[in-house]
Enzyme design. Structure first.
Site, PDB file in Angstrom:
ATOM      1  N   GLY A  40     -15.054  10.656  13.704  1.00  0.00           N
ATOM      2  CA  GLY A  40     -14.346  11.245  14.844  1.00  0.00           C
ATOM      3  C   GLY A  40     -15.117  11.266  16.134  1.00  0.00           C
ATOM      4  O   GLY A  40     -14.618  11.770  17.151  1.00  0.00           O
ATOM      5  N   ARG A  61      -2.879   0.424  18.545  1.00  0.00           N
ATOM      6  CA  ARG A  61      -3.169   1.745  19.106  1.00  0.00           C
ATOM      7  C   ARG A  61      -2.302   2.094  20.318  1.00  0.00           C
ATOM      8  O   ARG A  61      -1.780   3.216  20.386  1.00  0.00           O
ATOM      9  CB  ARG A  61      -4.666   1.901  19.430  1.00  0.00           C
ATOM     10  CG  ARG A  61      -5.560   1.761  18.185  1.00  0.00           C
ATOM     11  CD  ARG A  61      -7.020   2.120  18.458  1.00  0.00           C
ATOM     12  NE  ARG A  61      -7.160   3.538  18.725  1.00  0.00           N
ATOM     13  CZ  ARG A  61      -7.299   4.055  19.928  1.00  0.00           C
ATOM     14  NH1 ARG A  61      -7.369   3.281  20.987  1.00  0.00           N
ATOM     15  NH2 ARG A  61      -7.383   5.356  20.081  1.00  0.00           N
ATOM     16  N   TYR A 121      -0.099   5.275  19.327  1.00  0.00           N
ATOM     17  CA  TYR A 121      -0.635   6.530  19.901  1.00  0.00           C
ATOM     18  C   TYR A 121      -0.447   6.605  21.411  1.00  0.00           C
ATOM     19  O   TYR A 121      -0.911   7.555  22.046  1.00  0.00           O
ATOM     20  CB  TYR A 121      -2.143   6.671  19.657  1.00  0.00           C
ATOM     21  CG  TYR A 121      -2.626   6.524  18.237  1.00  0.00           C
ATOM     22  CD1 TYR A 121      -2.180   7.380  17.232  1.00  0.00           C
ATOM     23  CD2 TYR A 121      -3.570   5.555  17.910  1.00  0.00           C
ATOM     24  CE1 TYR A 121      -2.667   7.247  15.938  1.00  0.00           C
ATOM     25  CE2 TYR A 121      -4.054   5.427  16.617  1.00  0.00           C
ATOM     26  CZ  TYR A 121      -3.594   6.274  15.638  1.00  0.00           C
ATOM     27  OH  TYR A 121      -4.075   6.146  14.363  1.00  0.00           O
ATOM     28  N   CYS A 127       9.801  -7.924  18.664  1.00  0.00           N
ATOM     29  CA  CYS A 127      11.090  -7.333  19.026  1.00  0.00           C
ATOM     30  C   CYS A 127      11.015  -5.825  18.854  1.00  0.00           C
ATOM     31  O   CYS A 127      11.641  -5.256  17.956  1.00  0.00           O
ATOM     32  CB  CYS A 127      12.195  -7.913  18.161  1.00  0.00           C
ATOM     33  SG  CYS A 127      12.344  -9.682  18.376  1.00  0.00           S
TER      34      CYS A 127
HETATM   35  C1  LIG Z   1     -10.813   7.417   9.649  1.00  0.00           C
HETATM   36  C2  LIG Z   1     -11.838   8.231   8.981  1.00  0.00           C
HETATM   37  C3  LIG Z   1     -13.162   8.218   9.433  1.00  0.00           C
HETATM   38  C4  LIG Z   1     -13.605   7.465  10.649  1.00  0.00           C
HETATM   39  O1  LIG Z   1     -13.051   7.985  11.796  1.00  0.00           O
HETATM   40  P1  LIG Z   1     -13.580   7.495  13.254  1.00  0.00           P
HETATM   41  O2  LIG Z   1     -12.680   8.228  14.186  1.00  0.00           O
HETATM   42  O3  LIG Z   1     -13.363   6.025  13.275  1.00  0.00           O
HETATM   43  O4  LIG Z   1     -14.994   7.873  13.355  1.00  0.00           O
HETATM   44  C5  LIG Z   1     -14.087   8.949   8.732  1.00  0.00           C
HETATM   45  N1  LIG Z   1     -13.737   9.671   7.658  1.00  0.00           N
HETATM   46  C6  LIG Z   1     -12.477   9.723   7.195  1.00  0.00           C
HETATM   47  C7  LIG Z   1     -12.164  10.547   6.007  1.00  0.00           C
HETATM   48  C8  LIG Z   1     -11.480   9.016   7.840  1.00  0.00           C
HETATM   49  O5  LIG Z   1     -10.217   9.081   7.400  1.00  0.00           O
END
Ligand SMILES: *Cc1c(COP(=O)(O)O)cnc(C)c1O
Length: 425
Positions: A229, A308, A312, A339
């Site tokens: 994240g 993306r 999103y 389409c």
């Molecule tokens: C998608 C995911 C990640 C990686 O997320 P990033 O935003 O790319 O860093 C890490 N752990 C889990 C469990 C995920 O689903």
């Protein structure tokens, strides 16, 4: 700043030759940039004993890239059987792999157990469903109302992931009763978060919970996994995540825990986007203009190569090599050929005047780009290239072909006879 100046400067002079040699469209990744980010991550957490990154395979599941991650000493975070197969093909198994699935099937548990991956359970009900409880077990924690989420991953209260606060102690207790002896605690609350203080609060939350569970059950934790994240700046005005401030602050938290408890768990992370996102671009060519109620630039790739923006509403910066110094005074939608009206790489974007045949670089496609692609409308995904540290450009995945697309129509016939239901046998 999207796509680094350094990558841009090395890539731009090579583009005409790359396009001649490989044709468009393509995603191209930057080995030097990926290695540099990996080194920065290692150094930000170098004062924490047993810091370990498990690269989130789903971000960029290409063996050539996974090989770089492995060379950097990283493990792999997998959440499907095919991702486990990829990790195994890279020679990674056992505790170098973390299996963070959700809504997990028996087949997935069997596959994960076969590789010896660390099982990260997503629900208390799974304790009794794990075919054989391993010695080392981890749970994914969902804090619910105790934390607010962020925009991509959403509010923890509405998120399908993880074990609730009320169930977390019982989950570890039940796992212990089934034979688990070693423990880890995981969470993943944010996606594309550039405020390092959010990550800091996540580690704080995990350490508080370790204290609470340890006191309730008399167990110790071998590791906490703060998830992925970590965010990247997709927009030119976005400030980047302050990785070294994050490293220092989290090191302080881990040291504080050690002082209070006489030991500290190891710190795991499973970053995907931060590791590779800025080190990839999607190169496409303008093939059509259309001037109706809006102006459209049609390019030779579509959202099957990068979802993306479509799913999103995500921003991806776009530059036109050779026209960087021109005024961005033409407002256009940059679109693909699907389409589907959300098949747009950019909406109402001021860009320099574009001519048919111009190359456009769609930035920051190194994570959750090609990998998220799909085949709706029979559209095929493009090739992937790698700009090596030594300047060579290597194809690391070919473009899909019609034969790939029709491969699942080649199967042995199989039919359930009519009227077999309700017959008295
Ligand atoms: C998608 C995911 C990640 C990686 O997320 P990033 O935003 O790319 O860093 C890490 N752990 C889990 C469990 C995920 O689903």
């Amino acid at each position: 700043m999207p796509m680094s100046d350094d990558f841009q400067q090395r890539l731009t002079p090579l583009l005409p030759d790359i396009c001649d040699h490989f044709g468009t469209p393509f995603h191209i990744y930057d080995e030097a940039g990926i290695r540099h980010t990996a080194e920065q991550l290692q150094s930000a957490f170098s004062d924490i004993d047993g810091f370990q990154e498990y690269f989130a395979v789903k971000a960029l599941p290409n063996p050539r890239i996974l090989g770089i991650m492995k060379e950097m000493g990283f493990g792999f975070d997998c959440s499907s059987i095919t991702e486990l197969i990829l990790a195994q093909k890279m020679g990674s198994d056992g505790e170098a792999v973390m299996f963070t699935s959700n809504n997990t099937s028996t087949e997935e548990f069997e596959a994960a157990e076969a590789t010896g991956a660390i099982l990260n359970l997503d629900d208390i009900s799974l304790v009794s469903k794990v075919p054989r409880m391993p010695e080392l077990i981890c749970f994914r924690y969902n804090p619910g109302p105790r934390r607010t989420g962020n925009s991509i991953i959403g509010n923890p209260l509405e998120s399908k992931y993880g074990v609730s606060h009320d169930q977390i102690v019982a989950a570890f207790d039940q796992a212990r009763q089934r034979g688990a002896r070693r423990f880890g605690l995981h969470t993943m609350l944010a996606s594309n978060e550039r405020d390092h203080r959010y990550m800091l609060r996540t580690v704080e939350m995990l350490l508080d919970l370790v204290t609470e569970i340890s006191a309730a059950l008399g167990i110790r934790f071998e590791f906490v996994n703060m998830g992925g994240g970590l965010g990247i700046p997709y927009r030119p005005e976005d400030p980047p995540l302050d990785l070294s401030a994050m490293g220092r602050a989290i090191t302080g938290l881990m040291n504080g825990f050690r002082t209070r408890n006489g030991y500290a768990p190891r710190l795991y992370m499973e970053s995907g986007r931060f590791m590779t996102g800025p080190h990839g671009v999607l190169a496409v060519r303008a093939i059509n203009f259309k001037d109706i109620y809006r102006r459209y630039v049609g390019v030779d790739a579509c959202m099957t190569a990068l979802m993306r923006p479509g799913i999103y509403g995500a921003y991806h910066h776009i530059t036109v090599p050779g026209k960087e110094e021109m005024d961005s005074n033409v407002v256009v939608d940059v679109v693909g050929s699907l389409c589907e009206n959300n098949d747009k790489f950019a909406i109402s974007r001021p860009l320099p005047p574009i001519s048919i045949g111009d190359l456009l670089l769609i930035h920051d496609t190194g994570a959750h780009g090609h990998a998220m692609g799909f085949n709706y409308n029979g559209k095929l995904r493009p090739q992937e290239l790698l700009l090596n540290v030594d300047g060579r450009v290597e194809r690391i995945r070919r473009a899909e072909t019609a034969a790939d697309h029709f491969a699942t129509l080649d199967f042995a016939p199989r039919t359930l006879p009519a009227a077999s239901v309700g017959k008295i046998s």
